[in-house]
Design a protein around this motif. Structure first.
Motif, PDB file in Angstrom:
ATOM      1  N   UNK A  65      20.814-105.195  17.121  1.00 22.83           N
ATOM      2  CA  UNK A  65      22.011-104.369  17.304  1.00 22.83           C
ATOM      3  C   UNK A  65      23.278-105.171  17.021  1.00 22.83           C
ATOM      4  N   UNK A  66      23.312-106.424  17.482  1.00 18.71           N
ATOM      5  CA  UNK A  66      24.481-107.270  17.219  1.00 18.71           C
ATOM      6  C   UNK A  66      24.653-107.515  15.718  1.00 18.71           C
ATOM      7  N   UNK A  67      23.549-107.765  15.033  1.00 22.00           N
ATOM      8  CA  UNK A  67      23.601-107.987  13.592  1.00 22.00           C
ATOM      9  C   UNK A  67      24.123-106.743  12.881  1.00 22.00           C
ATOM     10  N   UNK A  68      23.615-105.579  13.287  1.00 21.63           N
ATOM     11  CA  UNK A  68      24.077-104.324  12.685  1.00 21.63           C
ATOM     12  C   UNK A  68      25.564-104.112  12.946  1.00 21.63           C
ATOM     13  N   UNK A  69      25.994-104.325  14.191  1.00 23.94           N
ATOM     14  CA  UNK A  69      27.401-104.139  14.536  1.00 23.94           C
ATOM     15  C   UNK A  69      28.295-105.122  13.779  1.00 23.94           C
ATOM     16  N   UNK A  70      27.844-106.361  13.647  1.00 22.08           N
ATOM     17  CA  UNK A  70      28.619-107.365  12.923  1.00 22.08           C
ATOM     18  C   UNK A  70      28.713-107.007  11.440  1.00 22.08           C
ATOM     19  N   UNK A  71      27.641-106.524  10.862  1.00 26.30           N
ATOM     20  CA  UNK A  71      27.663-106.114   9.458  1.00 26.30           C
ATOM     21  C   UNK A  71      28.634-104.959   9.252  1.00 26.30           C
ATOM     22  N   UNK A  72      28.601-103.988  10.161  1.00 28.88           N
ATOM     23  CA  UNK A  72      29.519-102.847  10.060  1.00 28.88           C
ATOM     24  C   UNK A  72      30.960-103.319  10.179  1.00 28.88           C
ATOM     25  N   UNK A  73      31.235-104.200  11.115  1.00 27.88           N
ATOM     26  CA  UNK A  73      32.604-104.688  11.305  1.00 27.88           C
ATOM     27  C   UNK A  73      33.069-105.481  10.083  1.00 27.88           C
ATOM     28  N   UNK A  74      32.219-106.339   9.553  1.00 27.31           N
ATOM     29  CA  UNK A  74      32.596-107.137   8.381  1.00 27.31           C
ATOM     30  C   UNK A  74      32.833-106.247   7.161  1.00 27.31           C
ATOM     31  N   UNK A  75      31.965-105.269   6.946  1.00 24.42           N
ATOM     32  CA  UNK A  75      32.144-104.355   5.814  1.00 24.42           C
ATOM     33  C   UNK A  75      33.400-103.518   5.971  1.00 24.42           C
ATOM     34  N   UNK A  76      33.674-103.068   7.206  1.00 23.65           N
ATOM     35  CA  UNK A  76      34.884-102.287   7.458  1.00 23.65           C
ATOM     36  C   UNK A  76      36.127-103.113   7.172  1.00 23.65           C
ATOM     37  N   UNK A  77      36.128-104.343   7.626  1.00 21.92           N
ATOM     38  CA  UNK A  77      37.274-105.219   7.380  1.00 21.92           C
ATOM     39  C   UNK A  77      37.436-105.477   5.887  1.00 21.92           C
ATOM     40  N   UNK A  78      36.355-105.747   5.186  1.00 15.90           N
ATOM     41  CA  UNK A  78      36.430-106.008   3.744  1.00 15.90           C
ATOM     42  C   UNK A  78      36.973-104.792   2.996  1.00 15.90           C
ATOM     43  N   UNK A  79      36.501-103.595   3.359  1.00 15.21           N
ATOM     44  CA  UNK A  79      37.001-102.386   2.705  1.00 15.21           C
ATOM     45  C   UNK A  79      38.487-102.183   2.988  1.00 15.21           C
ATOM     46  N   UNK A  80      38.908-102.440   4.239  1.00 14.06           N
ATOM     47  CA  UNK A  80      40.316-102.276   4.586  1.00 14.06           C
ATOM     48  C   UNK A  80      41.185-103.260   3.805  1.00 14.06           C
ATOM     49  N   UNK A  81      40.779-104.517   3.771  1.00 13.04           N
ATOM     50  CA  UNK A  81      41.560-105.527   3.057  1.00 13.04           C
ATOM     51  C   UNK A  81      41.659-105.168   1.572  1.00 13.04           C
ATOM     52  N   UNK A  82      40.553-104.765   0.983  1.00 17.79           N
ATOM     53  CA  UNK A  82      40.560-104.366  -0.434  1.00 17.79           C
ATOM     54  C   UNK A  82      41.516-103.190  -0.650  1.00 17.79           C
ATOM     55  N   UNK A  83      41.447-102.189   0.208  1.00 14.32           N
ATOM     56  CA  UNK A  83      42.312-101.020   0.106  1.00 14.32           C
ATOM     57  C   UNK A  83      43.772-101.437   0.263  1.00 14.32           C
ATOM     58  N   UNK A  84      44.044-102.236   1.290  1.00 15.06           N
ATOM     59  CA  UNK A  84      45.416-102.667   1.568  1.00 15.06           C
ATOM     60  C   UNK A  84      45.993-103.439   0.388  1.00 15.06           C
ATOM     61  N   UNK A  85      45.220-104.379  -0.136  1.00 15.02           N
ATOM     62  CA  UNK A  85      45.720-105.182  -1.249  1.00 15.02           C
ATOM     63  C   UNK A  85      45.876-104.352  -2.522  1.00 15.02           C
ATOM     64  N   UNK A  86      45.096-103.298  -2.647  1.00 14.79           N
ATOM     65  CA  UNK A  86      45.175-102.448  -3.833  1.00 14.79           C
ATOM     66  C   UNK A  86      46.433-101.583  -3.819  1.00 14.79           C
ATOM     67  N   UNK A  87      46.804-101.063  -2.651  1.00 14.95           N
ATOM     68  CA  UNK A  87      47.919-100.109  -2.616  1.00 14.95           C
ATOM     69  C   UNK A  87      49.256-100.716  -2.220  1.00 14.95           C
ATOM     70  N   UNK A  88      49.288-101.947  -1.724  1.00 16.53           N
ATOM     71  CA  UNK A  88      50.535-102.544  -1.253  1.00 16.53           C
ATOM     72  C   UNK A  88      51.207-103.312  -2.390  1.00 16.53           C
ATOM     73  N   UNK A  89      52.376-102.847  -2.805  1.00 19.25           N
ATOM     74  CA  UNK A  89      53.097-103.560  -3.872  1.00 19.25           C
ATOM     75  C   UNK A  89      53.805-104.795  -3.298  1.00 19.25           C
TER      76      UNK A  89
END
Length: 163
Positions: A65-89
């Motif tokens: 469960x910890x591994x699953x939760x950590x994977x979800x958190x890491x993927x969520x953070x990576x997607x957010x950072x990618x999105x943020x860097x893509x749209x922020x001029x």
């Protein structure tokens, strides 16, 4: 035929054995024989092994469960950072000082909100997983959905064979 055995006991154990031997129908030899029989019993090893296996299974499930939760958190953070860097001029130099001040203010608000959530025992990951689990059952097994519901309710999950 009974074998004779001479043993050395600590004073504390000898006193406890003498006290137990005062009970009606008990003797030092009978108590020692029963204690050694229980200690050397193969059933004792089986019971201890079964308890260890149950605990290891529980720890394994918790780590999964910890591994699953950590994977979800890491993927969520990576997607957010990618999105943020893509749209922020990038900001012009004249506006950077004002942006830094606003950023510090927003970060302070974020830290305060995080502190309140953690102090209240709330978990955004649990909330999100519960929401996904109830709407997207294809992503999780029934056991995982039940575990998510249990986490949301705040009650500890019942482990197999442990009470």
């Amino acid at each position: 035929m009974k074998a004779r055995l001479c043993v050395y006991l600590s004073d504390q154990v000898d006193q406890r054995l003498a006290l137990a031997a005062r009970r009606p129908g008990a003797s030092k030899s009978a108590i020692t024989d029963a204690a050694l029989a229980a200690f050397l019993s193969p059933e004792r090893d089986d019971q201890r092994d079964a308890a260890i296996v149950r605990r290891l299974d529980r720890v394994s499930r918790q780590l999964d469960r910890l591994d699953r939760d950590q994977t979800i958190a890491a993927e969520s953070l990576a997607l957010f950072v990618r999105y943020y860097l893509t749209i922020t001029p990038p900001l012009p130099g004249a506006e950077q000082d004002a942006a830094r001040a606003l950023g510090k203010e927003r970060f302070a608000y974020f830290v305060a909100q995080l502190g309140r959530r953690l102090a209240g025992g709330k978990s955004m990951i649990r909330d999100v997983l519960e929401e996904i689990g109830t709407t997207e059952s294809d992503f999780f097994t029934e056991a995982e959905i039940d575990a998510l519901r249990t986490l949301k309710d705040g009650a500890p999950a019942a482990e197999d064979g442990d009470a």
